[in-house]
Write a protein that holds these residues in place. Sequence first.
Motif, PDB file in Angstrom:
ATOM      1  N   CYS A  83      -3.910  42.623  33.630  1.00  0.00           N
ATOM      2  CA  CYS A  83      -3.056  43.608  32.408  1.00  0.00           C
ATOM      3  C   CYS A  83      -1.787  43.526  32.346  1.00  0.00           C
ATOM      4  O   CYS A  83      -1.256  43.114  33.607  1.00  0.00           O
ATOM      5  CB  CYS A  83      -3.837  44.923  32.775  1.00  0.00           C
ATOM      6  SG  CYS A  83      -2.604  45.628  34.107  1.00  0.00           S
ATOM      7  N   SER A  84      -1.352  43.620  30.806  1.00  0.00           N
ATOM      8  CA  SER A  84      -0.231  43.183  30.711  1.00  0.00           C
ATOM      9  C   SER A  84       0.809  44.709  31.243  1.00  0.00           C
ATOM     10  O   SER A  84      -0.647  45.501  31.217  1.00  0.00           O
ATOM     11  CB  SER A  84       0.265  43.402  29.082  1.00  0.00           C
ATOM     12  OG  SER A  84      -0.431  44.338  28.645  1.00  0.00           O
TER      13      SER A  84
ATOM     14  N   VAL B  26      -3.620  44.022  38.014  1.00  0.00           N
ATOM     15  CA  VAL B  26      -2.882  43.244  38.316  1.00  0.00           C
ATOM     16  C   VAL B  26      -1.534  43.342  36.928  1.00  0.00           C
ATOM     17  O   VAL B  26      -2.964  42.371  36.218  1.00  0.00           O
ATOM     18  CB  VAL B  26      -2.774  41.682  39.248  1.00  0.00           C
ATOM     19  CG1 VAL B  26      -1.912  41.043  39.199  1.00  0.00           C
ATOM     20  CG2 VAL B  26      -4.076  41.903  39.730  1.00  0.00           C
ATOM     21  N   SER B  27      -0.724  43.990  37.666  1.00  0.00           N
ATOM     22  CA  SER B  27       0.292  43.947  35.466  1.00  0.00           C
ATOM     23  C   SER B  27       1.109  43.172  35.620  1.00  0.00           C
ATOM     24  O   SER B  27       1.860  42.452  36.815  1.00  0.00           O
ATOM     25  CB  SER B  27       0.660  45.427  36.128  1.00  0.00           C
ATOM     26  OG  SER B  27       1.582  46.071  35.066  1.00  0.00           O
ATOM     27  N   GLY B  28       1.392  42.423  34.480  1.00  0.00           N
ATOM     28  CA  GLY B  28       2.331  41.589  34.367  1.00  0.00           C
ATOM     29  C   GLY B  28       1.487  40.497  33.680  1.00  0.00           C
ATOM     30  O   GLY B  28       2.073  39.856  33.773  1.00  0.00           O
ATOM     31  N   ASP B  29       0.620  40.129  34.494  1.00  0.00           N
ATOM     32  CA  ASP B  29      -0.237  38.974  34.069  1.00  0.00           C
ATOM     33  C   ASP B  29      -0.555  37.721  32.978  1.00  0.00           C
ATOM     34  O   ASP B  29      -0.577  37.259  32.022  1.00  0.00           O
ATOM     35  CB  ASP B  29      -1.394  38.236  34.996  1.00  0.00           C
ATOM     36  CG  ASP B  29      -0.649  38.593  36.463  1.00  0.00           C
ATOM     37  OD1 ASP B  29       0.544  38.317  36.515  1.00  0.00           O
ATOM     38  OD2 ASP B  29      -2.294  38.281  37.990  1.00  0.00           O
ATOM     39  N   LEU B  30      -0.637  39.367  31.755  1.00  0.00           N
ATOM     40  CA  LEU B  30      -1.299  38.953  30.891  1.00  0.00           C
ATOM     41  C   LEU B  30       0.116  39.236  29.521  1.00  0.00           C
ATOM     42  O   LEU B  30       1.312  40.206  30.090  1.00  0.00           O
ATOM     43  CB  LEU B  30      -2.255  39.711  30.559  1.00  0.00           C
ATOM     44  CG  LEU B  30      -3.682  40.090  31.247  1.00  0.00           C
ATOM     45  CD1 LEU B  30      -4.764  40.593  30.032  1.00  0.00           C
ATOM     46  CD2 LEU B  30      -4.329  38.637  30.372  1.00  0.00           C
ATOM     47  N   PRO B  31       0.778  38.294  28.668  1.00  0.00           N
ATOM     48  CA  PRO B  31       1.665  39.001  27.271  1.00  0.00           C
ATOM     49  C   PRO B  31       0.696  40.468  27.255  1.00  0.00           C
ATOM     50  O   PRO B  31       0.172  40.737  27.106  1.00  0.00           O
ATOM     51  CB  PRO B  31       1.327  38.387  26.511  1.00  0.00           C
ATOM     52  CG  PRO B  31      -0.293  37.169  26.610  1.00  0.00           C
ATOM     53  CD  PRO B  31      -0.608  37.555  28.514  1.00  0.00           C
TER      54      PRO B  31
END
Lengths: 204, 221, 152
Positions: free
Chosen positions: B91-92, B4-9
């Motif tokens: 993932c970021s 899932v993109s964008g959940d991590l800095p």
Amino acid sequence: DGVAILPAPSNLSVHSANMKHLLVWSPVALPGETVYYSVQYQGEYESLYRSHVWIPSSLCSLTERPQCDVSDDITATVPYNLRVRATLGSRTSAWSTLKQPFNRNSTVLTPPVVAISKDGFHLVIELEDLGPHFEFLVAYWRREPGAKEHLKVLRNEGVPVHLATMEPGAAYCVKAQTFVKAIQRHSAFSQPECVEVRGEALPL
Amino acid sequence: VPCVSGDLPKPTDVTFLSINMKNVLQWNPPEGLHGVDVTYTVQYFIYGQKKWLNKPECRNINRTFCDLSAETSDYEHQYYAKVKAIWETNCSKWAETGRFYPFLETQIGPPGVALTPDEKSISIVLTAPEKWKKNPEDRAVSMQQIYSNLKYNVSVYNTKSKRMWSQYVTNHTLVLTWLEPATLYCVRVVSFVPGPPRPAKPSEKQCISTLQDQTSALKVK
Amino acid sequence: GLRTLQLGSCVVTTDLQEIQSVFSELRHSVQAKDDITDIRILRRTESLQDTKPKGRCCLLRRLLRLYMERVFNNYPAPDHQTLRKISRLANSLLTIKKDLRLCHANKKCHCGKEAMEKYNQILRQFEQLEPQAAVVKALGELDILLQWMEET
């Protein structure tokens, strides 16, 4: 912008030596008032392709003194137009423009100040820091009849530069001239300076 | 398994460290995730071409650097690289470099410096820095062959007179003559290529003493 | 130091290093504005190196004219400092263009078929882009043009 009821600066001229260019003008005389001045410039590119564009000088926006160091603005070897106007509160004068465009290739180049010294048998030279434009053509020779003149092109690196390894019992002389590659011109040579190395020559 | 993109800095300070054409992408872990078991995946891109390319050896890695020397070895090209952080199924977004032009940006490492003293002289032999090579057994290529105008700035410090002077040399041997006997001299050398400014790392300072003057030694006897 | 550009029978001396230094101060900020990374205007196949020496003067002259007429004057400088640096680049490259004009006057800057084909190919790359994007990309690729000049 403000109504031009303020007299404009006059007698603009550029004094340029060793690639330092100073724009000067006659101040606007208003007793008891502090008048400020702003300088703008236009290179040949701007006057050919964007004649409406004038660029504020990097050092002189609202300056009190009737002069401006435009060395960091005149950065190519092309004619530059320069103009100044006066400001007093909300009032501004008309722009006064330098009659003739200024080209840095007219700068006066003076012979460089150099310091010669010895470190043992090593002839070392310290060069004047005249800025990044300058290279130095250094001539050195052994003071004896028919001596051959050696030439070196050096830059000022802020550190003494090794010129030559001298032989004991001989005297060596040095003179230097500056060379500015941006305008393809060089100064006159400095007065020769000589140093002597004591000690007997090596047994043959 | 797509994350899932964008959940991590994103990773931070993504840059190329380039010395002698060894081009290593490096980055810092995302803010606030120190100590967390994060992995990273890297891709690179050739400016003007169409697709981002994978670097299999830098997929799901723990370290925070990736050697892209082989992928960025064409002098004509400019490159981008990007990295994203992955943790479990999150993932970021990608964190990307600016445009990287190795031929203009690579740092020229210092030369090898060998000093041989004599009574009144020191001979200096310089060995041009070597270009990165893919395999250790590949033929060595000197940076001089890539930058024909490579020069060296040799600084010499006389520890007795406390005087320093420098000189530019283009060839690889230099003999400092007429030195003072039994004196410690220190030498440092920097490689230099005329052109756009690039960072330069000087050689380690090396100090060596000129030998005892034999003639004075004889007189003493 | 000074660089001598060998452009066929046209020989020009310039301080390329200073121009490269000025551009290196702008490079990252300009290139960061170019997000069309899959198009390159100045490509190897149209480079000065891949042009026969007798056509290089013409190709360079055309390219400098493109930069003078459509790039430097249309780049949206965000501040005075950038405006000054672009002015410095433009006026420095203008001195080279004036030298090339002298070569042209002395019949040393012939525009043959090869040079014109390469220039027109570059122009097509430039004009396929939206004008503002083309200006930003072309300015961001000045390091390529300067490197071509360095290698002549």
